[in-house]
Motif scaffolding. Sequence first.
Motif, PDB file in Angstrom:
ATOM      1  N   LEU A  98       0.851  -1.190   0.000  1.00  9.88           N
ATOM      2  CA  LEU A  98       0.000   0.000   0.000  1.00  9.88           C
ATOM      3  C   LEU A  98       0.888   1.241   0.000  1.00  9.88           C
ATOM      4  O   LEU A  98       1.832   1.339   0.773  1.00  9.88           O
ATOM      5  CB  LEU A  98      -0.900   0.012   1.242  1.00  9.88           C
ATOM      6  N   ARG A 101      -0.312   7.312   2.376  1.00 10.14           N
ATOM      7  CA  ARG A 101      -1.158   8.451   2.032  1.00 10.14           C
ATOM      8  C   ARG A 101      -1.029   9.532   3.087  1.00 10.14           C
ATOM      9  O   ARG A 101      -0.904   9.233   4.283  1.00 10.14           O
ATOM     10  CB  ARG A 101      -2.627   8.034   2.007  1.00 10.14           C
ATOM     11  N   ASN A 193      -3.174   1.125  10.490  1.00 10.42           N
ATOM     12  CA  ASN A 193      -3.959   1.518   9.323  1.00 10.42           C
ATOM     13  C   ASN A 193      -4.433   0.233   8.652  1.00 10.42           C
ATOM     14  O   ASN A 193      -3.769  -0.297   7.769  1.00 10.42           O
ATOM     15  CB  ASN A 193      -3.117   2.354   8.362  1.00 10.42           C
ATOM     16  N   PRO A 194      -5.570  -0.287   9.106  1.00  9.65           N
ATOM     17  CA  PRO A 194      -6.041  -1.572   8.568  1.00  9.65           C
ATOM     18  C   PRO A 194      -6.750  -1.362   7.233  1.00  9.65           C
ATOM     19  O   PRO A 194      -7.045  -0.226   6.872  1.00  9.65           O
ATOM     20  CB  PRO A 194      -7.058  -2.008   9.621  1.00  9.65           C
ATOM     21  N   PRO A 195      -7.041  -2.434   6.506  1.00  8.02           N
ATOM     22  CA  PRO A 195      -7.936  -2.277   5.365  1.00  8.02           C
ATOM     23  C   PRO A 195      -9.322  -1.912   5.887  1.00  8.02           C
ATOM     24  O   PRO A 195      -9.781  -2.523   6.845  1.00  8.02           O
ATOM     25  CB  PRO A 195      -7.966  -3.673   4.723  1.00  8.02           C
ATOM     26  N   TYR A 196      -9.941  -0.893   5.289  1.00  9.16           N
ATOM     27  CA  TYR A 196     -11.272  -0.489   5.772  1.00  9.16           C
ATOM     28  C   TYR A 196     -12.217  -0.085   4.657  1.00  9.16           C
ATOM     29  O   TYR A 196     -13.272   0.499   4.908  1.00  9.16           O
ATOM     30  CB  TYR A 196     -11.147   0.631   6.798  1.00  9.16           C
ATOM     31  N   VAL A 197     -11.845  -0.353   3.435  1.00 10.53           N
ATOM     32  CA  VAL A 197     -12.715   0.033   2.318  1.00 10.53           C
ATOM     33  C   VAL A 197     -13.844  -0.991   2.179  1.00 10.53           C
ATOM     34  O   VAL A 197     -13.600  -2.203   2.262  1.00 10.53           O
ATOM     35  CB  VAL A 197     -11.908   0.116   1.010  1.00 10.53           C
ATOM     36  N   LEU A 203     -13.399   2.828  -5.988  1.00  8.12           N
ATOM     37  CA  LEU A 203     -12.088   3.454  -5.796  1.00  8.12           C
ATOM     38  C   LEU A 203     -11.553   3.955  -7.134  1.00  8.12           C
ATOM     39  O   LEU A 203     -11.902   3.426  -8.184  1.00  8.12           O
ATOM     40  CB  LEU A 203     -11.098   2.430  -5.237  1.00  8.12           C
ATOM     41  N   VAL A 207      -5.881   3.101  -7.905  1.00 12.39           N
ATOM     42  CA  VAL A 207      -5.849   2.366  -6.631  1.00 12.39           C
ATOM     43  C   VAL A 207      -6.352   0.936  -6.857  1.00 12.39           C
ATOM     44  O   VAL A 207      -5.653  -0.047  -6.596  1.00 12.39           O
ATOM     45  CB  VAL A 207      -6.713   3.072  -5.553  1.00 12.39           C
ATOM     46  N   ALA A 215      -4.784  -5.039   1.382  1.00 12.08           N
ATOM     47  CA  ALA A 215      -4.523  -3.887   2.250  1.00 12.08           C
ATOM     48  C   ALA A 215      -5.639  -2.857   2.186  1.00 12.08           C
ATOM     49  O   ALA A 215      -5.608  -1.855   2.908  1.00 12.08           O
ATOM     50  CB  ALA A 215      -3.202  -3.222   1.860  1.00 12.08           C
ATOM     51  N   LEU A 216      -6.625  -3.080   1.333  1.00 15.33           N
ATOM     52  CA  LEU A 216      -7.673  -2.073   1.115  1.00 15.33           C
ATOM     53  C   LEU A 216      -9.039  -2.498   1.631  1.00 15.33           C
ATOM     54  O   LEU A 216      -9.697  -1.770   2.359  1.00 15.33           O
ATOM     55  CB  LEU A 216      -7.809  -1.788  -0.387  1.00 15.33           C
ATOM     56  N   GLU A 246      -6.648   4.066  12.059  1.00 12.78           N
ATOM     57  CA  GLU A 246      -7.190   4.771  10.893  1.00 12.78           C
ATOM     58  C   GLU A 246      -8.521   4.148  10.481  1.00 12.78           C
ATOM     59  O   GLU A 246      -8.677   2.918  10.500  1.00 12.78           O
ATOM     60  CB  GLU A 246      -6.202   4.725   9.726  1.00 12.78           C
TER      61      GLU A 246
HETATM   62  N1  GLN Z   1      -7.349   5.488   2.289  1.00  2.83           N
HETATM   63  C1  GLN Z   1      -7.141   4.401   1.391  1.00  2.83           C
HETATM   64  C2  GLN Z   1      -7.897   4.627   0.100  1.00  2.83           C
HETATM   65  O1  GLN Z   1      -8.883   5.270   0.076  1.00  2.83           O
HETATM   66  C3  GLN Z   1      -7.549   3.098   2.014  1.00  2.83           C
HETATM   67  C4  GLN Z   1      -6.472   2.568   2.846  1.00  2.83           C
HETATM   68  C5  GLN Z   1      -6.960   1.518   3.767  1.00  2.83           C
HETATM   69  O2  GLN Z   1      -7.911   0.798   3.532  1.00  2.83           O
HETATM   70  N2  GLN Z   1      -6.293   1.418   4.843  1.00  2.83           N
HETATM   71  O3  GLN Z   1      -7.491   4.191  -0.930  1.00  2.83           O
END
Ligand code: GLN
Length: 288
Positions: A98, A101, A193-197, A203, A207, A215-216, A246
């Motif tokens: 990743l 950001r 900062n875990p995957p959180y999408v 996206l 990305v 990781a997303l 995050e």
């Molecule tokens: N902020 C990232 C994005 O929008 C996502 C990163 C995450 O999931 N940790 O692409």
Amino acid sequence: MDLANFSDFEMVTVREALADATRRLTFASDTPRLDAELLLARAMDTTREALLLNRMDAEAPLAFELLLDRRTRGEPVAYITGTRAFWTIELKVGPGVLIPRPDSETLIEAAVAHFAEQPPGTVLDLGTGPGTLLLAALAQWPDARGLGIDASEVALAYARENADALGLAGRARFQAGDWAKDLHGQFDLILCNPPYVERGADLPRDVADWEPHQALFAAADGLREIRRIAPDLPRLLAPGGLACIEIGAGQAEAASALFEARGFAVAPHRDLGGHVRCLALTLCDSAP
Ligand code: GLN
């Protein structure tokens, strides 16, 4: 050479090449001028700052075309240049990790505010990727030591290389793991900062098509990994410590509830776009 065509071989200056590249990148990028500057700096083996300050009338090398071509086909700038700036450090990155950001700097800012009086001695970074949050923290606090965990061996290889390159290897350890499972001990600062999408979220192509989905994405509501991490945090956080997690835009309420249920006081921190990006957790019963 046919003299009539001689003008085809006229030198193209950096100034001209940047203007032309910016036009060509308009459709591939939200930041066409910045991308052009970073890619041309890379092609000329210099920094963006030095390029803009001193080299505007220099000749743009042909190699710039190749880099530009990759970007017009969607590849992220950081994968093309192989590096990305984060906080006060520069990290090597590439396919499989990743890209750091600016949003994630919100976590470091929250930690800097919390540890204004006394720096953290130990730092844990869960899902460290190329070492992003851990190495930024170790650069910030010269006496701190830390551990970075990731499920990806590719990410860990980048993280170790970055620690070496930054002169932080003596204070940083990296190991494979499933979040905090099997981890012991306590840490003053925990960063994550875990995957959180949310699955299926729309996206940007550079990305979704290039960065590691591992990781997303985190299930339909984006909270699957946060749910898995939360139960381990109370035992890993030292008294007086801080955990910075995050989250995605719009997840503050649901994610806060998950941490409050584990006995944390939760403070939200906003990123530059105004979204709550970081939840700063302290143990409710750690007050004197
Ligand atoms: N902020 C990232 C994005 O929008 C996502 C990163 C995450 O999931 N940790 O692409």
